[in-house]
Each structure stands twice: as structure tokens, then as C-alpha cells.
Design an enzyme around this catalytic site. Structure first.
Site, PDB file in Angstrom:
ATOM      1  N   LEU A 564       0.813  -1.204   0.000  1.00  0.00           N
ATOM      2  CA  LEU A 564       0.000   0.000   0.000  1.00  0.00           C
ATOM      3  C   LEU A 564       0.854   1.264   0.000  1.00  0.00           C
ATOM      4  CD1 LEU A 564      -2.800   1.257   0.136  1.00  0.00           C
ATOM      5  CD2 LEU A 564      -2.682   1.111   2.638  1.00  0.00           C
ATOM      6  N   GLN A 567       2.049   1.822  -3.459  1.00  0.00           N
ATOM      7  CA  GLN A 567       1.019   2.201  -4.422  1.00  0.00           C
ATOM      8  C   GLN A 567       0.638   3.676  -4.281  1.00  0.00           C
ATOM      9  OE1 GLN A 567      -2.366  -0.498  -4.381  1.00  0.00           O
ATOM     10  NE2 GLN A 567      -1.059  -2.168  -3.713  1.00  0.00           N
ATOM     11  N   CYS A 568       0.621   4.193  -3.047  1.00  0.00           N
ATOM     12  CA  CYS A 568       0.256   5.588  -2.810  1.00  0.00           C
ATOM     13  C   CYS A 568       1.491   6.483  -2.930  1.00  0.00           C
ATOM     14  CB  CYS A 568      -0.355   5.752  -1.415  1.00  0.00           C
ATOM     15  SG  CYS A 568      -1.863   4.795  -1.170  1.00  0.00           S
ATOM     16  N   THR A 569       1.236   7.754  -3.195  1.00  0.00           N
ATOM     17  CA  THR A 569       2.333   8.720  -3.232  1.00  0.00           C
ATOM     18  C   THR A 569       2.636   9.140  -1.803  1.00  0.00           C
ATOM     19  OG1 THR A 569       1.541   9.488  -5.375  1.00  0.00           O
ATOM     20  CG2 THR A 569       3.126  10.884  -4.243  1.00  0.00           C
TER      21      THR A 569
END
Length: 708
Positions: A564, A567-569
Site C-alpha cells: 500500500l 502504491q500511494c504517493t
């Protein structure tokens, strides 16, 4: 007719009126041309004879009272002529840059200076040739362009007779004159007012012969009026409606009559109208007795004339903020900071280039929101945002264009919500939101999806064609590939901003490899730049690289099989505003650089002010680290093996079109094979093996070193 001593002659003060258009035009003139220049500014006022028995006419300032903003024109307004309802009067405007300066003006000195001009016009005879000079006026002001409020004060300089003139028997003209004289004078006045050559001449001579025939003449025809048998009236357009007082213009007229013609008794006509025609019942005729001392005209008389505000000697103040259209007010306020830059700091700032440039923002996330707002702050008005994501609950804190309401009911599309937010912030922005995905290499598509993906490719190509500048603000490497290719193909200004956890990269892409060619020849293009060190742009300089020029592998899927946090910035919150601001500053610098997209990459210097450009250096890449609170500028040249912008890739795209893009999307090694990166990596592996073997031999020395 009685010649006895009369009462003191009292005049009705001139009244002013300022149209809103005057302040709008002056604000624009101040911001766009005058800047901090507080030199006196010539203006023109307008007045006409009183045309209603209950209402006086005012000296009025209109938009046309001011000079034009055109750069090739002088700061002198064009006077109107021949308009019966707009007699032009010369004036002077003193505008201060601060409200303190406004209150500190020496009002008595300014009044005396303008009165001296009137006196000089009388003495030299100029006022006889151009009688409008007798009504000169003065306006002092301070324009608060942040609040759209204006402080101002009029003065109508009037020369004082010493002792003052006495008034004998002021009556309506219809009672002073015989019926035949009044009818003839009325006819003559109507003819005078209907003639383009005399309609706006506010001072004149009236002669009435023994046959009751009235004739109107210009002041310069005084000598022709001399006849013992003729009555002579000194006429003027009287803006006042009062039945017992002549208007203010008579004061300086009497000073001229006394100084030039040395008359002791003056019969005057206060000319007034009703519905555009001479009205002898409203017009007044009176006699003024002038008893000034000998030598009176040897020195300038004292002067009065500051307009009263509700009976008090204080300036007026008007606010236009409430009356202005909110959108227009927002535009004026938004441009204020930029126009103020041109006063001192940046006179060469090209606001028209900024307001007309069309910007395409690919990505409406943390970077996209910040870039959009920074662009608006710089005066950019045409913005398109592209994104296919929806606003999530975690977004509003970091993505400044969204609120909690945008997250509800599954979330609004970011591109649409961002545009709505921009228009709430600044209603005049021309913003559009496009919901679409960007096709990416390393993300294969099956046959059922193929046509949809190709439609997205075509749509993206059309969007890039329709814009002048493209910002790559997406959160994966592979999503930047297709836009980079399309921008290089069309030679668009392209700026990339990319974030790490505590580091960032902001860079401008160099011009495309075929930017200099009028016609395209694939074979010539492929053979022209086989060596990275010889790749040059249309200006004959080394072409700057794009985001992918330093990569030795093609972009691939970076989102699959990620945790996760991958996947996120995940980035420090302060990083995006810094990178976004630098990205927009890069665009502004490019637009103001004489070579534009072809400008060389500058390196920052420790010496302040070394750049020849008004906005400073124009770097190619800016890399920053919050961990070190550091920032550096770098230059990277284009690579002949770049998977996005080299002539080999662009030639293949121009030859095969969408078929080429599908190959790049579906086959991971296609771009590497096409550009020679596959062979390069094989050679590098072989070189590494040979190097290890040499090390085992134990040799060493400077002669064994290899320059890479």
C-alpha cells in the site's frame, strides 16, 4: 436703467461629477502604463449650459477624459469638438501613490499654480483665442486599487477681483430685453448652439442693433463689436440653475474683461436652455460693476476654488467594489499583483503571453492541484486537467482543490471537481476537466480493450495539439511516456514534476528532434543523430533531454505487486507545493526567454544577478531534498537511445502511428530493442566481465584506466 451701487456679486460654485468609467479607465492606466509615475496628468472635463429649471449641470469626467493606454500615444487626451452637450475644459490630475501623500499635498500651492496658468492665458491673449482656458480645473486623487476606492478633490480656480464686483439688477433675459430682442437673441443662440464650429464654445459676445437684431460673435471679434448704437452682452454657458446667482465661469470671464478691455460696467448673459433650446425665461441678464484699482493687472490676483463636500472643505471618497460585477472585480484583483510587478520589479513582464497560454495538466492529484493554482496566480487563464481518478477521503488534506463534499457518494471525478473548485476561486478562469486514462507501456491490453485504448491515445494527442504547454504530474513513470512522446513530436513546452518521499525532480523537456525540419524524412532523421554527443536542436545547440533520456531501461509496470505504501504517493507534505511552484516558475521563465523552448540549460550561480534574463536563470533540471534542505540545478542532454524522444522512436511513431503505440504497450522489450538499449545492456555486461577478469590478473596503474 439704474447705475447705482449694487449688492456684492455672488457666484454659484461649480459642481463636479465623475463617471465610474473614468475610475475604471484610470485604474487600468495606472496599472498598465503609469505605474509609480506621479507626474501631473492632463485630463479633459465636460460641461454644458443648464437645461433644467431645478437642476444645475456639473463638470463631468468620463472615460474619454483620460489619455489612451496605447503605448504609441502621448499622455494627452483627445478633446472632443462640435458636441453641444460636451464643452471641453482642460484640467490637470495629480494622483499620489499613497493616501498619506494625498493628504500631504500643498493644496493652496497647487491652486495658485493653476490660477497662474489662467492668468497667463488672459494676459497673453490665449484665453481670447481659446476661451475654454478660462475654466481650467484641478483634480487631486489617490486610487486604492486593492479596495477599489478613490479619494479625490476638485478645484475650479477663480481669480478674485479686488474689490469684488457689484451686481446691478439681475433678471431673466426675457424681462431685461424687449420681446423682439429676446426672440432674436433666442434664434441666434440656437443657431450658435447648432453649429459644429461654435456649439462647444462656452464664452461669446452678443450685440443687439437698434433694429433689435441679435448677433453672436467670438471673443476675438471684440473690435468688430464696437458701436455706440449696439448693446453688448458678454455671454457664457451657465451650468447653474439658480434664479439669483450666475454660475462660476463668470468669475474668470470678468477678470478677462477687466484685464483685457478695462471695462468698468459689464452686462452679462447667463445662457441657459430648456430641452436643448435657448430659454430666455431661464437665462439671466445682469450688470456687474468693476472697480479694481489702477495697476490691478500688473500682478496675479488671489484665487479660490476648492470644491466643498456637503459644505465642508474635505475630499470625497467613492468605492466601486460594491457596484462592480463580481467576476470583473475578481479579474482586476487577481491581476493586481502582476501589474504591480511591472511598476518596478519586472517592467518586461508579458501579461498577454501568460493570459493567452493554454496549459494542459496531466494529473489532478497533489501536484496537479498546486500547479493549477500557481498558474492562476501568474495570470494563466486557460487550464485543462486530465485525470480518471476519483476524490478519496485521504485526498483533501494534501490536494488543495478538494473538500470533504467531493469525497461523498463514492467520490467525484478529480478532473471535474478540480475545475469546479478553480471556478469558485476565480470565476474568470477558462478551465476544463477531462476524465480519461493515459495508456502506458508495460500495461498490456487485450483485443476487447484495444479500440478503447487507441481512442484514449488519439484523444490525448488531440489535447496536446490544442495546448501550448503540458505538465506531466502523474504518479508513475510509465504514465509519462506517451505524453512525452507526443510532446516531442509536436515540439510542445513540456514540464515534469516528480516526487519521492523527501526529494523531488522538476525539469523542462528539450525541443523535439525534428523541431527544425519543415518537411519530415524518416531515413534522414534516423541517420542524422546516431551519436548522443552530436544531437543538436534547430539552433545548433545540444538538445536538452526529456524525463526518460537518462534511463537505460524502458518504462514498465510500476504498480503491480506493490504494498500500500508503494502504491500511494507517500511524500512529505511540504514537497508538492515546492515542486509545483518551481514547475510553474519554469514555464513563466520559458515564456519570457527569447529562445523559448530552445533555451540552453543554466546552472545556478552563487553570484546574485548574473543572469541576463529578467526572471533569472532558466535551468534544465532542478533536484531538491528536504532531508538536506538543499536544491541543485543540473543539465542533461538528449540521448540517441531515449525510449520517448529520440529520433528513432519518433520516426517509428510517425511511420506506424497507433500500431507503434500498441507494440510499446503490449511488448515490454519493444522500446529497448528499437532504441538499442538491449544491445547496450549486453555490451555493458560483457564489459563488466572483462573488467573483473583484468582485475584478477593483478595488473594496475594509470595506463589501465578507462575513460567512460
Amino acid at each position: 436703467m439704474s447705475r447705482k451701487e449694487g449688492a456684492l456679486l455672488q457666484f454659484a460654485p461649480m459642481q463636479s461629477s465623475v463617471d465610474e468609467g473614468f475610475w475604471h479607465r484610470f485604474s487600468s492606466l495606472k496599472l498598465n502604463k503609469l505605474g509609480i509615475d506621479d507626474s501631473p496628468l492632463p485630463i479633459i472635463g465636460f460641461y454644458a449650459p443648464c437645461s433644467h429649471s431645478q437642476v444645475s449641470n456639473h463638470l463631468t469626467l468620463l472615460a474619454e477624459s483620460l489619455p489612451s493606454e496605447s503605448s504609441d500615444s502621448s499622455l494627452v487626451p483627445e478633446p472632443s469638438s462640435g458636441n453641444r452637450n460636451k464643452c471641453s475644459v482642460p484640467g490637470i490630475l495629480y494622483n499620489t501613490n499613497t493616501v498619506e501623500g494625498f493628504h500631504a499635498l500643498d493644496k493652496m500651492k497647487l491652486l495658485k499654480e493653476e490660477a497662474a496658468k489662467i492668468w497667463n492665458d488672459i494676459v497673453t491673449g490665449k484665453a481670447v483665442e481659446d476661451c475654454s482656458m478660462l475654466s481650467r480645473f484641478l483634480l487631486i486623487s489617490f486610487a486604492d486599487l486593492k479596495k477599489w476606492s478613490f479619494h479625490y478633490w476638485f478645484a475650479f480656480p477663480a481669480l478674485m477681483l479686488d474689490p469684488p464686483a457689484a451686481l446691478v439688477n439681475l433678471r431673466p433675459a426675457s424681462q431685461w430685453l424687449s420681446a423682439a430682442e429676446a426672440e432674436s437673441l433666442s434664434t441666434a443662440c440656437n443657431e450658435w448652439r447648432n453649429s459644429k464650429s461654435t456649439a462647444d464654445v462656452p464664452f461669446f459676445l452678443v450685440t443687439i442693433d437698434p433694429q433689435s437684431r441679435a448677433t453672436i460673435r467670438l471673443l476675438k471679434d471684440w473690435d468688430a463689436c464696437q458701436s455706440d448704437a449696439h448693446k453688448i452682452l458678454f455671454g457664457f454657458y451657465d451650468p447653474c440653475h439658480l434664479p439669483n446667482n450666475p454660475g462660476w465661469p463668470l468669475r474668470n470671464f470678468l477678470a478677462l474683461i477687466s484685464a483685457k478691455w478695462n471695462l468698468k460696467s459689464v452686462q452679462f448673459l447667463c445662457y441657459r436652455e430648456n430641452r436643448g433650446f435657448a430659454d430666455m425665461g431661464l437665462s439671466l441678464v445682469g450688470e456687474a460693476l468693476i472697480t479694481v484699482s489702477e495697476g490691478w493687472k500688473d500682478t496675479m490676483p488671489n484665487a479660490v476654488g476648492w470644491e466643498l463636500n456637503k459644505g465642508r472643505k474635505v475630499p470625497r471618497c467613492i468605492s466601486l467594489a460594491q457596484s462592480m460585477d463580481p467576476t470583473r472585480l475578481a479579474v482586476s484583483a487577481a491581476d493586481l499583483n502582476l501589474k504591480l510587478m511591472r511598476w518596478r520589479a519586472l517592467p518586461s513582464l508579458n501579461l498577454s503571453a501568460l493570459s493567452s497560454v493554454k496549459c494542459l495538466l496531466l494529473g489532478a492529484g497533489t501536484l496537479g492541484c498546486q500547479v493549477a493554482r500557481m498558474l492562476m496566480a501568474w495570470g494563466v487563464r486557460k487550464i485543462t486537467l486530465v485525470d480518471n481518478g476519483k476524490v478519496a477521503m485521504s485526498n483533501p488534506l494534501r490536494q488543495s482543490l478538494y473538500t470533504l463534499d467531493d469525497c461523498l457518494n463514492g467520490g467525484s471525478f478529480k478532473a471535474i471537481a478540480a475545475v469546479e473548485s478553480l471556478k469558485r476561486i476565480f470565476p474568470a478562469v477558462e478551465a476544463e476537466g477531462v476524465v480519461m486514462a493515459i495508456p502506458m507501456p508495460g500495461h498490456p491490453v487485450n483485443s476487447q480493450e484495444q479500440e478503447s485504448v487507441l481512442d484514449d491515445c488519439r484523444r490525448l494527442s488531440d489535447l496536446i495539439d490544442a495546448h501550448d504547454s503540458v505538465f506531466l504530474l502523474t504518479d508513475t513513470r510509465e504514465s509519462r511516456w506517451l505524453p512525452t512522446l507526443l510532446c516531442a513530436n509536436t515540439n510542445k513546452i513540456t514540464i515534469t514534476a516528480a516526487l519521492g518521499f523527501d526529494s523531488f525532480l522538476v525539469m523542462r523537456h528539450g525541443a523535439g528532434p525534428f523541431s527544425h525540419a519543415h518537411g519530415f524524412n524518416a531515413e534522414t532523421a534516423i541517420s542524422s543523430s546516431s551519436d548522443v554527443h552530436k544531437i543538436k536542436d534547430a539552433k545548433g545547440k545540444h538538445r536538452l533531454g526529456c524525463y526518460f533520456c537518462n534511463d537505460v531501461v524502458a518504462p514498465t509496470d510500476s504498480t503491480s505487486n506493490r504494498t500500500l505504501d508503494q502504491q500511494c504517493t507517500v511524500t512529505r507534505p511540504g514537497l508538492a507545493p515546492i515542486a509545483s511552484a518551481l514547475a510553474v516558475e519554469l514555464l513563466v521563465s520559458i515564456l519570457h526567454h527569447p529562445e523559448g523552448i530552445f533555451a540552453e540549460g543554466d546552472i545556478s550561480s552563487n553570484v546574485i544577478g548574473t543572469s541576463e534574463q529578467p526572471l533569472g536563470i532558466l535551468p534544465h533540471q532542478i533536484r531538491g531534498s528536504l532531508a538536506q534542505f538543499s536544491q541543485m540545478t543540473l543539465v542533461g542532454y538528449s540521448s540517441s537511445s531515449c525510449t520517448a524522444c529520440c529520433d528513432t522512436v519518433l520516426s517509428e511513431y510517425r511511420n506506424k502511428g497507433m500500431e507503434f503505440i500498441l507494440q510499446a504497450i503490449n511488448h515490454p522489450t519493444y522500446l529497448e530493442d528499437l532504441t538499442g538499449l538491449t544491445e547496450l545492456m549486453k555490451s555493458a555486461s560483457a564489459f563488466s566481465l572483462d573488467w573483473d577478469k583484468d582485475d584478477d590478473g593483478g595488473g594496475g596503474g594509470d595506463e589501465d584506466c578507462v575513460e567512460i
